[in-house]
Structure formats: C-alpha cells, structure tokens
Write an enzyme that holds these catalytic residues in place. Structure first.
Site, mmCIF file in Angstrom:
data_model
loop_
_atom_site.group_PDB
_atom_site.id
_atom_site.type_symbol
_atom_site.label_atom_id
_atom_site.label_comp_id
_atom_site.label_asym_id
_atom_site.label_seq_id
_atom_site.Cartn_x
_atom_site.Cartn_y
_atom_site.Cartn_z
ATOM 1 N N ARG B 246 -11.602 -3.074 -3.995
ATOM 2 C CA ARG B 246 -10.564 -3.002 -2.971
ATOM 3 C C ARG B 246 -10.509 -1.577 -2.444
ATOM 4 N NH1 ARG B 246 -4.911 -3.011 -4.962
ATOM 5 N NH2 ARG B 246 -4.975 -0.885 -4.147
ATOM 6 N N HIS B 250 -3.443 -2.097 -1.337
ATOM 7 C CA HIS B 250 -3.088 -3.500 -1.570
ATOM 8 C C HIS B 250 -2.602 -4.154 -0.273
ATOM 9 C CE1 HIS B 250 -1.085 -7.062 -3.042
ATOM 10 N NE2 HIS B 250 0.095 -6.584 -2.712
ATOM 11 N N TYR B 259 -1.620 5.770 -7.957
ATOM 12 C CA TYR B 259 -2.136 5.182 -9.197
ATOM 13 C C TYR B 259 -3.655 5.260 -9.366
ATOM 14 C CZ TYR B 259 -2.541 1.210 -5.934
ATOM 15 O OH TYR B 259 -2.819 0.409 -4.858
#
Lengths: 337, 343
Positions: B246, B250, B259
């Site tokens: 990815r 998100h 993160y």
C-alpha cells in the site's frame, strides 16, 4: 443442544402442533418454488433439533435442504449470498440465543442491502429461530432477542402464536421481497394442536390481530405471551372484566393503527413480553401509545416482562422470570385501580 | 511452492510468458486506466470534488489481473478499495465518481453488471461470495464463478474463516484474492498474524492456495485464470495471496507518517506494476511514448466526460433517506418520507 427430540405425529383429526405446522409450511414452500432452499445446523439428515425440518431432505433432496457448518454468521451470510444470486433462502439458526455471532451480518447487511444499493438488490430471505423460555432449556437456549432485531431498519420481525398462524405467516415471510426474522416460541412448539389448512395460504405481514375483544384493558403481546394473556383474560372474565388481547404478530413493521385503536377504546394498556424489560420491544409500544394516545389513557401504561437480568439457567426459579397469567392479572388490577 | 512471478520488477521475463502481446496490452491499458483515475481521485478529493477516498496505488496489478480472469457471467465481490477491479469488471467511471461522492445515484450499480456493492465492514462480503457462488449451481446455465477480494487485515476476521470453511465444505466455485499490501491502516502484517504466509491457510481449509507477486499483472491474471477455470470445472475454491504494497495512505484522511517510515514506502514504490509492464511491451515493440501519450489523452477525455455526467446528477432529495428500506414504504417510513418532503 436439543431440548426436545420427538418426531412430530401428524394426525389430521387432532390437528397439528406448531412445529408440525412450520414443517408443513416449509414443505409447501419447497414444493411450489424451486428457488426455496432450507439450511442450517442439523436441519438435513437429522431434521433439526426440534424436528422442524423432519423429512424434508429425504423428500426434496440434499440440494434443497442441507446442513451447514456450525457458524451462525456464516449461515446468515451464506443466505444473503444465495438471495443475491436469485434464490429464496430459509435459514434456521438453532436457537435465537445463538444468533449473536450473526448480528454483524444482520445489522450491517441483511436489513441494509436494499437501501445501500438503492433497490438494485433485495434479500428475500427468512431466518427462523426458536426463542424464549418456559421449557427448562439449558443456559442461553431461552433468549428473546426480538427487540434487537426489530430495531434494525429493513428487517421484518414476525412472531407467530399458534400452529395455523405459524404456517400462514411463514409462507407469507418466504414470499416476501424483504428479509424476515421468524421467531418461533419454543414453549408453543408442542403445547397445543390446532386444525391447520392444507396447502398454500398466507397471512398478511404487518397486521396486529385482536384475538379476544374486550373493553376494560388492552393486553399487547406476541408469540409465547399470547396464550399467557388469553389465560389471564379468561380468569378476569369470570369476575366480569373483559380484557382485549392484541397479538402484535409482526413487530417490524408494527401495526401501530391497531394498537392505538384498541387503547383508545379501552383507555388502559398492559404490554407483555418475555425479553428483559428495559429497552425491550414493549418500550416501543409504550412510547407510541404515549405519543399518539396519551389523552385517551385512564391509567399509566404498565409493562410485564422478563426481569432486568439474563434469562436464568436456574431450573427451580426459572418460572419467576417469564411472565405468567398471575403477573399479568396483577398489572391489570394496577391499571384498573 | 515459491511465489509465482513471470515479470520481475526490472521488467525481465523469466522463461515462457503464456500471454499474447495483445493480452498484455489489454492488461496494461486497464491497469493504466485505473492508475490514472486513482491519481486524479486523490486530487479531486483535495479539491472537495470527491469524498474520503481509499487509494489503491501500487495494487493495480493485483486487482486488474484478477478481474481480467472473469467473464461477464462471473461475479466480482469487492471490499472498499477495489475501485480498479470494479472499473475493470465494467463499473462506469461516472458511477465510481458518484459513489465516492456518496451520492445515492452512485450506489445503484447498473442492472446486469455482476458486481456487488463496495463493502465497508471488513470480510463480511466473503460469506456472501460463497452463497452467491452456490446460487449459480441452481441456475439452468453453466454455474458462474465468484471472485472476492479481501486484505491482509481482513484475514483476522471471523467471517474470513467462516467463508473459507463453507466454501471448502461445499466446493463452491469461488476464488478468494487476498491483497497482502502490508498494512491494515497502521497495523503491519506481522502484528496481524502469526504466520505471514497467508496462502498457507488454504491447506487448513482444504483448498488450493497460491502466493503470487501481486505487482506482476501476468502472475495475478494467469493465476486467477487458472483458479477460475478450476472453480468452473467444479474443482472447488482457491485462496490467492497477492503480495503487494500500500504505497498510498489508507484513505485520503490517513497520515502514514505517524506509523511507518515513508522511505520504505518509496522503496516499494519502485516495484510498482506498471513500469515493468511498459518495459516488456517496449521490448516487444508494442508500446512507446507516443502510445502512452495517446492513452493519456483518451483517459483524460473519459474522465472529463464522466465528471460532467456525475456533476449533472440531480441533488439527492432528503426523502431518499427512507426509500428502499423495504420494497414498499412501511407505515413508519411513509411518515418519515412525508416529514422529509417526499411527494
């Protein structure tokens, strides 16, 4: 776990029990529409823990009546997929108290699919589940989750109170274009026999029924509480007090007009259900009476329900939980004072 | 078995590539179309012309390759990130725009298009995929195949387990494609599961399991094609794990800097699927800068037309809130409908 495991005895002269009427309705539906499929845990070879599907697999084949793995979310989810693919699934969840793993499927999808696809997809699915107490089932086999289900938009909730009503309502539920939860009171499965018409017939969903007319107090009830209220009405009649017993039958969508009409005539309302009292479906009935008919009331609305505790697994005191005629009559006296 | 790969990140083809040049061009064009929309969607979101949007950058091959393995008779079951797969299976671009604008007109997918709606509750679509696959068996025609997507995070859900178990028990004609993109929002795959080889789970369910380079469109297409053929032949379900990454956040609301090390994302970006396809096609003389520029002009025109069509959709009426709850308005919906100005 099977609470009872007796094969149904079909005897036309004696009529049918409710579990036989359910079986008969499923057989009629399977026979008249190839799209109808019946499935769930142990419903195939064994015929279901209550024998509601007894003999159906032998008669209609393993393609139409089949067992599933032990997974409630999977059962409801599978049914949603079958409905999306053009079938008419009739799923059995073994006990309503075992439904909870499937609530994500029910709340996120079953009642929402038509809405979120703007009518592109409908889910003509029925989920049958035995519910309620009164027969000393093991722990967590006696829950009454109808209030949780009735709050889910898009899901219909039907609770029959007799063999004939069970057959005609189940056939209507199977024909309905929307998902229907069909909750069958375990206490009623074999408690009475009744003459049930043969073949296909359907009762309209979304209609409450006055099962005993009266002028003193309206008793609102459904499923296993209808016989309790009729018993209370019989006792009251001996003292010259005529109670009106209204079987709500379809909780969602609720037939509010019949409820309001009854309470406007009697001026008094007692609502009887066996789920925990607080936040239960009876609260919805009480709220509607308060909103639409408060000036017709001669006394406050009273609820007679399960106590605000889990349904007790303790056999010797279990009967204190589920409302009985004595508690209904105490409430009647309260509203007549 | 090793990870299936036909085209390396550098564009080298190892051994025989069982796809024609025409097929490769078709696959490249579909992936490039998806990429073009995805990039523009992020911009449109920043401009306030699209709502919250989950980009799929880097996952074009995993989605498009799998979707290309289906015919019009087969069903595609997406999660919320499968815009590329949905476009490839035939969802019109204007509909995609209206969907991500949360306009009700975007939520009714066209009749006849065998595509379920985008799913938000994770993994809940998978039991539906199994039921839908079984339903095909009762129809007169040859059974359709269902191809369902899920992510690495979704494999933790109970519905993932129940669906794969049901599919294996019933030998359902369904293909599960797990896009293992390394992240479930901020949770990396190694904190999601004890064994990060997701395809190993197939063994436990009793179905075929394959791990592919999810950034290699030839690998995803050919693997899905084989799985679809097995399903159609009655040989049961397959679990495909497509290893991808990815690259993007998100959603457009996410900040991955909180993160993860974005240098890692940039390293993975170098392995994205389109560049290697261009190299293979270039070596075959089937692609060049002129054709790329021509494709971009086509895609820009398609996007502008789709935007114009989406912009022309009439405003949603408040009464639409209570429409389609049931097949007919119930008494409570009717009252609400009237209160909301329904006529």
């Amino acid at each position: 776990m099977a609470a009872e495991a007796r094969a149904p005895v079909a005897d036309a002269r004696q009529g049918m029990t409710m579990v036989q009427a359910v079986n008969d309705a499923l057989a009629v539906a399977l026979g008249r529409d190839d799209r109808v499929l019946v499935f769930g845990q142990d419903v195939g070879v064994m015929g279901g823990v209550f024998r509601a599907t007894d003999g159906l697999q032998a008669r209609f084949g393993e393609g139409r009546v089949f067992d599933t793995p032990l997974a409630e979310a999977g059962i409801v989810g599978l049914g949603i997929g079958l409905a999306l693919g053009g079938m008419r699934p009739v799923a059995e969840v073994q006990f309503a108290g075992f439904l909870y793993p499937a609530l994500d499927q029910v709340l996120s999808h079953l009642g929402r699919y038509r809405h979120r696809t703007r009518g592109r997809f409908s889910l003509p699915m029925v989920v049958r589940a035995p519910y309620g107490g009164g027969v000393h089932t093991p722990e967590q086999h006696a829950d009454s989750p109808e209030g949780i289900l009735a709050q889910a938009p898009g899901v219909k909730v039907v609770v029959p109170s007799s063999p004939e009503r069970a057959k005609g309502l189940l056939l209507a539920a199977i024909d309905d274009p929307d998902p229907v939860f069909f909750l069958e009171a375990i206490k009623l499965y074999r408690s009475e026999r009744q003459a049930v018409p043969e073949g296909h017939f359907a009762f309209e969903l979304g209609r409450a029924r006055i099962v005993r007319p009266g002028d003193a107090v309206s008793l609102f009830c459904y499923g296993g509480m209808v016989e309790v209220c009729l018993k209370a009405a019989e006792v009251a009649a001996r003292e010259g007090v005529e109670l009106e017993v209204v079987d709500l039958e379809t909780l969602a969508p609720l037939d509010e007009a019949t409820v309001l009409d009854s309470v406007k005539r009697t001026g008094r309302a007692v609502i009887v259900y066996e789920a925990p009292r607080s936040g239960g479906f009876g609260a919805e009935v009480a709220a509607r009476i308060a909103e639409e008919a408060i000036y017709h009331l001669e006394a406050p609305v009273v609820r007679v329900a399960g106590w605000d505790a889990p349904y007790p697994p303790f056999t010797s005191v279990e009967h204190h939980y589920r409302p009985d005629a004595r508690r209904v009559l105490a409430a009647v006296r309260e509203v007549l004072e | 078995m090793a990870t299936v790969q036909y085209i390396s990140p550098g564009g080298e083809v190892a051994g025989e590539l069982p796809l024609t040049t025409e097929e490769l061009v078709r696959g490249y064009r579909a992936a490039a179309r998806a990429r073009f929309f995805d990039e523009r969607a992020v911009t449109l979101q920043r401009q306030g012309r699209l709502g919250v949007y989950p980009p799929f950058r880097g996952q074009e091959a995993a989605q498009v390759g799998a979707a290309l393995a289906l015919t019009e008779r087969d069903w595609l079951v997406p999660s919320y990130r499968e815009t590329a797969a949905a476009l490839t299976h035939g969802l019109p671009l204007s509909q995609v725009i209206l969907y991500w604008r949360s306009h009700p007109a975007g939520w009714r997918f066209p009749e006849g298009l065998r595509l379920l709606p985008f799913y938000v509750p994770i993994a809940t679509q998978l039991p539906h995929a199994v039921g839908l696959a079984l339903a095909g068996r009762y129809q007169a025609e040859e059974p359709w195949v269902v191809l369902a997507f899920i992510g690495d995070g979704g494999t933790s859900e109970g519905d993932f387990h129940e669906a794969l178990n049901f599919a294996a028990v019933y030998k359902a004609p369904v293909v599960f494609v797990v896009q293992n993109n390394g992240w479930a929002i901020s949770t990396p795959t190694e904190r999601q599961m004890g064994n990060v080889r997701i395809k190993d789970r197939a063994l436990g369910y009793g179905m075929a399991g394959v791990r592919v380079d999810g950034n290699d469109l030839a690998a995803t297409w050919l693997t899905a094609r084989e799985a679809v053929a097995r399903a159609r032949a009655g040989e049961g379900p397959t679990l495909i794990e497509a290893l991808t990454y990815r690259i993007a956040p998100h959603t457009t609301s996410d900040d991955p800097g909180r993160y993860r090390d974005e240098a890692e994302a940039r390293r993975h970006a170098a392995e994205e699927p389109l560049a290697r396809l261009r190299r293979v096609l270039g070596a075959r003389g089937a692609w060049d800068e002129a054709r790329e520029a021509e494709l971009e002009r086509e895609l820009e025109a398609e996007l502008q037309a789709a935007l114009a069509e989406a912009d022309a959709a009439p405003d949603a009426a408040p009464a639409e809130i209570v429409e389609h709850v049931y097949a007919e308005l119930g008494p409570d919906q009717r009252r609400a409908w009237e209160a909301l100005g329904g006529r």
